[in-house]
Write a protein that holds these residues in place. Structure first.
Motif, short mmCIF file in Angstrom:
data_model
loop_
_atom_site.label_atom_id
_atom_site.label_comp_id
_atom_site.label_asym_id
_atom_site.label_seq_id
_atom_site.Cartn_x
_atom_site.Cartn_y
_atom_site.Cartn_z
N HIS A 1 0.83 -1.20 0.00
CA HIS A 1 0.00 0.00 0.00
C HIS A 1 0.87 1.25 0.00
O HIS A 1 1.99 1.26 0.52
CB HIS A 1 -0.92 0.03 1.23
N SER A 2 0.32 2.32 -0.59
CA SER A 2 0.95 3.64 -0.52
C SER A 2 0.36 4.41 0.64
O SER A 2 -0.86 4.43 0.83
CB SER A 2 0.73 4.40 -1.83
N ILE A 3 1.20 5.05 1.42
CA ILE A 3 0.77 5.65 2.68
C ILE A 3 1.27 7.08 2.78
O ILE A 3 2.45 7.37 2.52
CB ILE A 3 1.29 4.83 3.89
N VAL A 4 0.35 8.01 3.14
CA VAL A 4 0.70 9.37 3.52
C VAL A 4 0.30 9.51 4.98
O VAL A 4 -0.88 9.43 5.33
CB VAL A 4 -0.04 10.41 2.66
N LYS A 5 1.27 9.69 5.85
CA LYS A 5 1.04 9.69 7.29
C LYS A 5 1.45 11.03 7.89
O LYS A 5 2.58 11.48 7.72
CB LYS A 5 1.83 8.56 7.95
N ASN A 6 0.51 11.68 8.58
CA ASN A 6 0.79 12.94 9.26
C ASN A 6 0.69 12.72 10.76
O ASN A 6 -0.37 12.32 11.27
CB ASN A 6 -0.21 14.02 8.82
N SER A 7 1.78 12.91 11.49
CA SER A 7 1.81 12.57 12.91
C SER A 7 1.56 13.76 13.83
O SER A 7 1.21 13.57 14.98
CB SER A 7 3.16 11.94 13.26
N THR A 8 1.76 14.99 13.34
CA THR A 8 1.61 16.17 14.19
C THR A 8 0.79 17.23 13.46
O THR A 8 1.02 17.50 12.30
CB THR A 8 2.98 16.77 14.56
N GLY A 9 -0.17 17.83 14.17
CA GLY A 9 -0.98 18.89 13.57
C GLY A 9 -1.98 18.34 12.56
O GLY A 9 -2.27 17.14 12.51
N ASP A 10 -2.54 19.22 11.75
CA ASP A 10 -3.54 18.86 10.76
C ASP A 10 -2.91 18.65 9.40
O ASP A 10 -1.82 19.14 9.11
CB ASP A 10 -4.61 19.97 10.66
N LEU A 11 -3.61 17.93 8.54
CA LEU A 11 -3.16 17.68 7.18
C LEU A 11 -4.05 18.46 6.23
O LEU A 11 -5.27 18.26 6.19
CB LEU A 11 -3.22 16.18 6.86
N TYR A 12 -3.48 19.36 5.46
CA TYR A 12 -4.22 20.20 4.52
C TYR A 12 -3.88 19.80 3.09
O TYR A 12 -2.72 19.59 2.75
CB TYR A 12 -3.88 21.68 4.71
N ILE A 13 -4.93 19.68 2.26
CA ILE A 13 -4.76 19.45 0.83
C ILE A 13 -5.49 20.57 0.12
O ILE A 13 -6.70 20.72 0.28
CB ILE A 13 -5.32 18.08 0.41
N GLY A 14 -4.79 21.39 -0.63
CA GLY A 14 -5.40 22.56 -1.24
C GLY A 14 -5.25 22.59 -2.74
O GLY A 14 -4.30 22.02 -3.30
N GLY A 15 -6.19 23.26 -3.40
CA GLY A 15 -6.12 23.42 -4.84
C GLY A 15 -7.43 23.98 -5.37
O GLY A 15 -8.48 23.90 -4.71
N GLY A 16 -7.42 24.57 -6.56
CA GLY A 16 -8.65 25.07 -7.15
C GLY A 16 -9.64 23.96 -7.39
O GLY A 16 -10.84 24.12 -7.16
N PHE A 17 -9.19 22.83 -7.88
CA PHE A 17 -9.99 21.61 -8.00
C PHE A 17 -9.18 20.46 -7.45
O PHE A 17 -7.99 20.32 -7.76
CB PHE A 17 -10.35 21.33 -9.47
N ILE A 18 -9.81 19.63 -6.63
CA ILE A 18 -9.16 18.45 -6.07
C ILE A 18 -9.99 17.24 -6.45
O ILE A 18 -11.18 17.17 -6.17
CB ILE A 18 -9.03 18.54 -4.54
N GLY A 19 -9.36 16.29 -7.12
CA GLY A 19 -10.05 15.07 -7.52
C GLY A 19 -9.32 13.84 -7.04
O GLY A 19 -8.10 13.75 -7.15
N LEU A 20 -10.06 12.89 -6.48
CA LEU A 20 -9.52 11.59 -6.10
C LEU A 20 -10.02 10.58 -7.13
O LEU A 20 -11.22 10.43 -7.34
CB LEU A 20 -9.97 11.19 -4.70
N TYR A 21 -9.09 9.87 -7.78
CA TYR A 21 -9.41 9.00 -8.90
C TYR A 21 -9.06 7.55 -8.59
O TYR A 21 -8.42 7.25 -7.58
CB TYR A 21 -8.62 9.43 -10.15
N ASN A 22 -9.45 6.66 -9.51
CA ASN A 22 -9.00 5.28 -9.43
C ASN A 22 -7.54 5.19 -9.85
O ASN A 22 -6.92 6.18 -10.23
CB ASN A 22 -9.88 4.38 -10.31
N ALA A 23 -6.97 3.98 -9.79
CA ALA A 23 -5.54 3.83 -10.05
C ALA A 23 -5.16 4.25 -11.46
O ALA A 23 -4.06 4.74 -11.70
CB ALA A 23 -5.13 2.38 -9.80
N ALA A 24 -6.07 4.09 -12.43
CA ALA A 24 -5.78 4.44 -13.82
C ALA A 24 -6.05 5.91 -14.12
O ALA A 24 -5.82 6.35 -15.25
CB ALA A 24 -6.59 3.55 -14.76
#
Length: 209
Positions: free
Chosen positions: A65-88
Motif C-alpha cells: 500500500h501507498s501511505i501518507v502519514k501525518n503525525s503532528t498537527g492537521d493535514l491540509y490538501i489545497g487546490g482550485g480543483f481536487i479530484g480523487l481518482y481510481n488507479a488508472a
C-alpha cells in the motif's frame, strides 16, 4: 569522457550525472532532481520520504500500500480543483470544486453532492440508524420538490405540491394513531375502513354499505 560528478569552483552547486545527463544538483535553496525520484518500499527497514524537522509528514510504500502519514498537527490538501481518482486516473471517486460542490461517485456516476442550499442525492437513500434534521429544514422528494417533509413550531408537516395526486399505500393494512396510541382510522386490506372517537369505533364500511 562522460561527466559523473561536477564540482564548480565558482561557489555554484554540485551536479551528479548518469551517462553524461544531469540527474541531481544542489541549489541555493536546496536540491533539484531531474527525472524520477525512486524510494524503495518501507516494508520493515526500507526508505521513506520524511518532511518536517520532526519527520511529521511521511510518504512511503510498504510493499502493498501507498501511505501518507501525518503525525503532528492537521493535514491540509489545497487546490482550485481536487479530484480523487481510481488507479488508472480514468474514474472520479471524489470531486472537490473551489467555491462550489463536493461530489461523491460510484463507478464514475455522481451519487451525492453538496449544493448552495443543502445536499442532493441521485438514486436511493438507505438509512442505517437515525436521520435527524433541525426544525424547519425540509426533506424534499421529487425532481420539482413535489413532496416536502419537515417539523416546525411543534408540528410535523407533509406537504404535497400541485403536480399529481398524493397516494398513501401499504402492502397490508394502514393504521392512523394519535399521540396516545389511540385508534383514529383503520384501513384494512380487502376489508373495512373504521373511524374512531376517543379510541372507540363509531363507523365502518361493510360489504353492503
Amino acid at each position: 569522457d562522460h561527466d559523473y560528478i561536477k564540482i564548480p569552483t565558482n561557489e555554484q552547486g554540485v551536479e551528479l550525472y548518469y551517462d553524461n545527463i544531469k540527474k541531481f544538483s544542489t541549489t541555493s535553496s536546496g536540491v533539484q532532481v531531474e527525472g524520477t525520484l525512486k524510494i524503495p518500499d518501507n516494508d520493515g527497514g526500507g526508505q521513506r520520504l520524511d518532511i518536517g524537522s520532526g519527520t511529521d509528514l511521511q510518504i512511503y510504500h510498504n510493499g502493498s500500500h501507498s501511505i501518507v502519514k501525518n503525525s503532528t498537527g492537521d493535514l491540509y490538501i489545497g487546490g482550485g480543483f481536487i479530484g480523487l481518482y481510481n488507479a488508472a486516473l480514468t474514474e472520479l471517486k471524489i470531486a472537490m470544486y473551489d467555491n462550489a460542490a463536493v461530489k461523491l461517485y460510484y463507478d464514475h456516476s455522481n451519487k451525492f453532492e453538496t449544493t448552495s442550499t443543502g445536499t442532493k442525492v441521485t438514486g436511493k437513500i438507505n438509512v442505517l440508524g437515525n436521520y435527524e434534521t433541525d426544525d424547519d429544514n425540509e426533506i424534499r422528494i421529487g425532481s420539482g420538490d413535489d413532496l416536502k417533509l419537515y417539523h416546525s413550531g411543534g408540528n410535523s408537516f407533509t406537504v404535497h405540491g400541485d403536480d399529481g395526486n398524493y397516494l398513501i399505500k401499504s402492502g397490508n393494512d394502514i393504521y392512523i394513531r394519535t399521540g396516545g396510541d389511540d385508534s383514529a382510522i383503520d384501513c384494512v386490506e380487502d376489508g373495512a375502513v373504521k373511524l374512531y372517537y376517543n379510541n372507540a369505533k363509531k363507523a365502518e364500511t361493510v360489504t353492503g354499505g
